[in-house]
Design an enzyme around this catalytic site. Structure first.
Site, PDB file in Angstrom:
ATOM      1  N   SER A  96      -9.271   5.985   8.252  1.00  0.00           N
ATOM      2  CA  SER A  96      -7.933   6.027   8.862  1.00  0.00           C
ATOM      3  C   SER A  96      -7.586   4.781   9.680  1.00  0.00           C
ATOM      4  O   SER A  96      -7.451   3.705   9.134  1.00  0.00           O
ATOM      5  CB  SER A  96      -7.833   7.293   9.706  1.00  0.00           C
ATOM      6  OG  SER A  96      -6.552   7.422  10.244  1.00  0.00           O
ATOM      7  N   ASP A 239      -0.801   3.498   9.567  1.00  0.00           N
ATOM      8  CA  ASP A 239      -2.217   3.293   9.842  1.00  0.00           C
ATOM      9  C   ASP A 239      -2.915   2.979   8.515  1.00  0.00           C
ATOM     10  O   ASP A 239      -2.266   2.967   7.458  1.00  0.00           O
ATOM     11  CB  ASP A 239      -2.815   4.506  10.572  1.00  0.00           C
ATOM     12  CG  ASP A 239      -2.946   5.730   9.695  1.00  0.00           C
ATOM     13  OD1 ASP A 239      -2.142   5.861   8.751  1.00  0.00           O
ATOM     14  OD2 ASP A 239      -3.840   6.559   9.939  1.00  0.00           O
ATOM     15  N   ASP A 241      -4.756   4.429   6.316  1.00  0.00           N
ATOM     16  CA  ASP A 241      -4.717   5.297   5.134  1.00  0.00           C
ATOM     17  C   ASP A 241      -3.340   5.922   4.916  1.00  0.00           C
ATOM     18  O   ASP A 241      -3.177   6.814   4.084  1.00  0.00           O
ATOM     19  CB  ASP A 241      -5.794   6.384   5.217  1.00  0.00           C
ATOM     20  CG  ASP A 241      -5.557   7.360   6.348  1.00  0.00           C
ATOM     21  OD1 ASP A 241      -4.997   6.950   7.385  1.00  0.00           O
ATOM     22  OD2 ASP A 241      -5.926   8.536   6.205  1.00  0.00           O
ATOM     23  N   ASP A 243      -1.261   7.942   6.555  1.00  0.00           N
ATOM     24  CA  ASP A 243      -0.788   9.294   6.881  1.00  0.00           C
ATOM     25  C   ASP A 243       0.038   9.318   8.167  1.00  0.00           C
ATOM     26  O   ASP A 243       0.588  10.352   8.535  1.00  0.00           O
ATOM     27  CB  ASP A 243      -1.925  10.334   6.897  1.00  0.00           C
ATOM     28  CG  ASP A 243      -3.020  10.030   7.889  1.00  0.00           C
ATOM     29  OD1 ASP A 243      -2.955   8.971   8.550  1.00  0.00           O
ATOM     30  OD2 ASP A 243      -3.951  10.849   8.000  1.00  0.00           O
TER      31      ASP A 243
END
Ligand code: MG
Length: 457
Positions: A96, A239, A241, A243
């Site tokens: 993340s 961010d 990743d 999400d």
């Protein structure tokens, strides 16, 4: 009890705090937990992610799992594709927003929602006891590639908004994926909505040369500048990743995630009075004000996306959200999703025919100050119970959903909470004035330091 999972999956630095051998055994444990079922896997663009994936998948196959490999994609794409592929679960390789050296493993169920805490504990006990169920030589699994996931996701996201109305406005948007995987989806989504798209840091690079993967204000000076240079209507950053999404308005002003969340909440509750927002205890009270104004409900849970998702599922909630820019839209999927967050904000601006700064200026203003206090893990629990005793007569009430939240009056609170992943305590203070919030943060930081000192001294 020894732990593998933190607030958001298993995290570590490859060859330092997490080895390839550990990942293979984690694969055995996850495969045993799913009883050798059918699993979807996918990963972010980190340098260590392909190794993490190959190692863990080897373990999964040895445990008899059938593995569908989606490849490189934002986390919400992988989660969204779980149902389409009719899998028993997913394993996502992402750290993340962590610094570049980290890798991570996140385990989700058949609907793409992270498995509950009890599930994580089950995997941990299989892992530490070594009670794996490995397959006979002719029953081990195989890997198959999945295609079309990104396209399916893009279509699904766009379906939730009025694309013609948005297209009429021809928004100029600057996108900053921060060298993360959202560059695979967001520019295409925005173009499909008739936006004029400008990108920075848009090539996927696991060294994150453009900026750190956490989309915090101090990491977004490039985006703020670009919004002004391109005379854009807004800027949006993700961010690592993809999400979480945070926004910069047309003046180049950064807005914390709970402001954009409150704007989406306002829209959702206006459309559906009585709608529910699930959010952690650390989110600004601006969301309570909006719920009061619109006749909706706010349910507070522990910090962490797993708790938000599961409360949403239980309550069939319309919306979930976090102060870090994570928005969970129930009609799409009850997990945080940077793509849906982006299109909802554009939709709201188009429907209200407002600039982003204007739309956000309708929200009540609060100031949040955050502090970190170093604290050894073994003292965390002890400190919390001493603090509880110390604060019980301060203010009007103390809530214990996660850590201690002390309400000094109806508009001022302080949250003290031991971190689940680092040897620190977090202090968050909110008040209508900046000075007061800062003073509260200062006071309670001191209180933790004194308490820790009294224990170690
Ligand atoms: Mg993330």
């Amino acid at each position: 009890m020894r732990k593998l999972f933190g607030t958001n999956g298993v995290r570590g630095i490859l060859n330092k705090s997490i080895s390839v051998e550990t990942l293979v055994r984690l694969g055995y444990a996850i495969g045993t937990y799913f009883e050798g079922g059918r699993l979807l896997v996918g990963m972010d663009g980190r340098i260590g992610s392909p190794i993490a994936k190959e190692a863990t998948v080897s373990g999964l196959l040895a445990a008899g799992c059938e593995v569908l490999d989606l490849g490189l994609a934002p986390t919400p794409v992988i989660q969204y594709d779980a149902r389409f592929n009719e899998v028993d679960g997913c394993v996502i390789f992402t750290a993340s927003h962590n610094p570049p050296e980290y890798i991570g493993v996140k385990v989700c169920g058949s609907d793409g929602v992270e498995i509950p805490r009890e599930g994580e504990e089950k995997i941990e006990s299989i892992f530490f006891e070594g009670s794996y169920k490995l397959a006979e030589w002719d029953m081990v699994g195989r890997v198959r590639n999945v295609t079309g996931s990104i396209e399916r996701y893009i279509e699904a996201v766009i379906r939730h908004v009025d694309r013609h109305l948005i297209a009429k406005h021809r928004y100029r948007v600057v996108v900053d994926p921060g060298n993360g995987v959202s560059s695979l989806t967001i520019p295409h989504i925005l173009k499909a909505l008739g936006c004029e798209v400008y990108t920075i840091n848009d090539h996927i690079d696991g060294r994150f040369p453009g900026r750190l993967p956490e989309p915090s204000e101090e990491n977004l000076s490039g985006l703020i500048k670009a919004v002004k240079v391109f005379d854009a209507d807004l800027g949006v950053a993700y961010d690592g990743d993809g999400d979480r999404a945070v926004f910069v308005d047309e003046e180049g002003v950064f807005h914390p995630g709970d402001r954009s969340l409150a704007l989406i909440e306002d829209y959702v509750m206006e459309k559906k009075p009585g709608a529910i927002l699930v959010t952690p205890v650390s989110t600004s009270q601006v969301v309570d004000d909006i719920a009061e104004r619109r006749g909706g409900r706010v349910i507070r849970v522990k910090v962490g996306s797993v708790d938000v998702s599961w409360a949403m599922k239980k309550l069939n909630a319309e919306l979930g959200g976090e102060e870090n820019g994570g928005v969970f839209y129930g009609l799409h999927q009850p997990v945080r999703d940077g793509g849906i967050t982006t299109v909802l904000i554009l939709h709201i601006l188009a429907v209200r025919d407002m600039k982003l700064s204007e739309a956000l200026s309708m929200l009540p203003v609060y100031h949040i100050i955050k502090r970190r206090v170093q604290c050894r893990d073994e003292f965390k629990h002890k400190i919390l119970s001493i603090l509880e005793e110390k604060v019980k007569d301060i203010g009007i009430k103390v809530e214990k959903v996660d850590g201690l939240k002390i309400w000094l009056d109806n508009r001022e609170w302080v949250l003290i909470r031991p971190s689940g992943t680092e040897p620190i305590y977090r202090v968050i203070a909110e008040a209508p004035s900046y000075e007061r919030a800062e003073k509260l943060a200062e006071e309670y930081t001191k209180l933790i330091i004194e308490t820790a000192r009294s224990l170690s001294g």
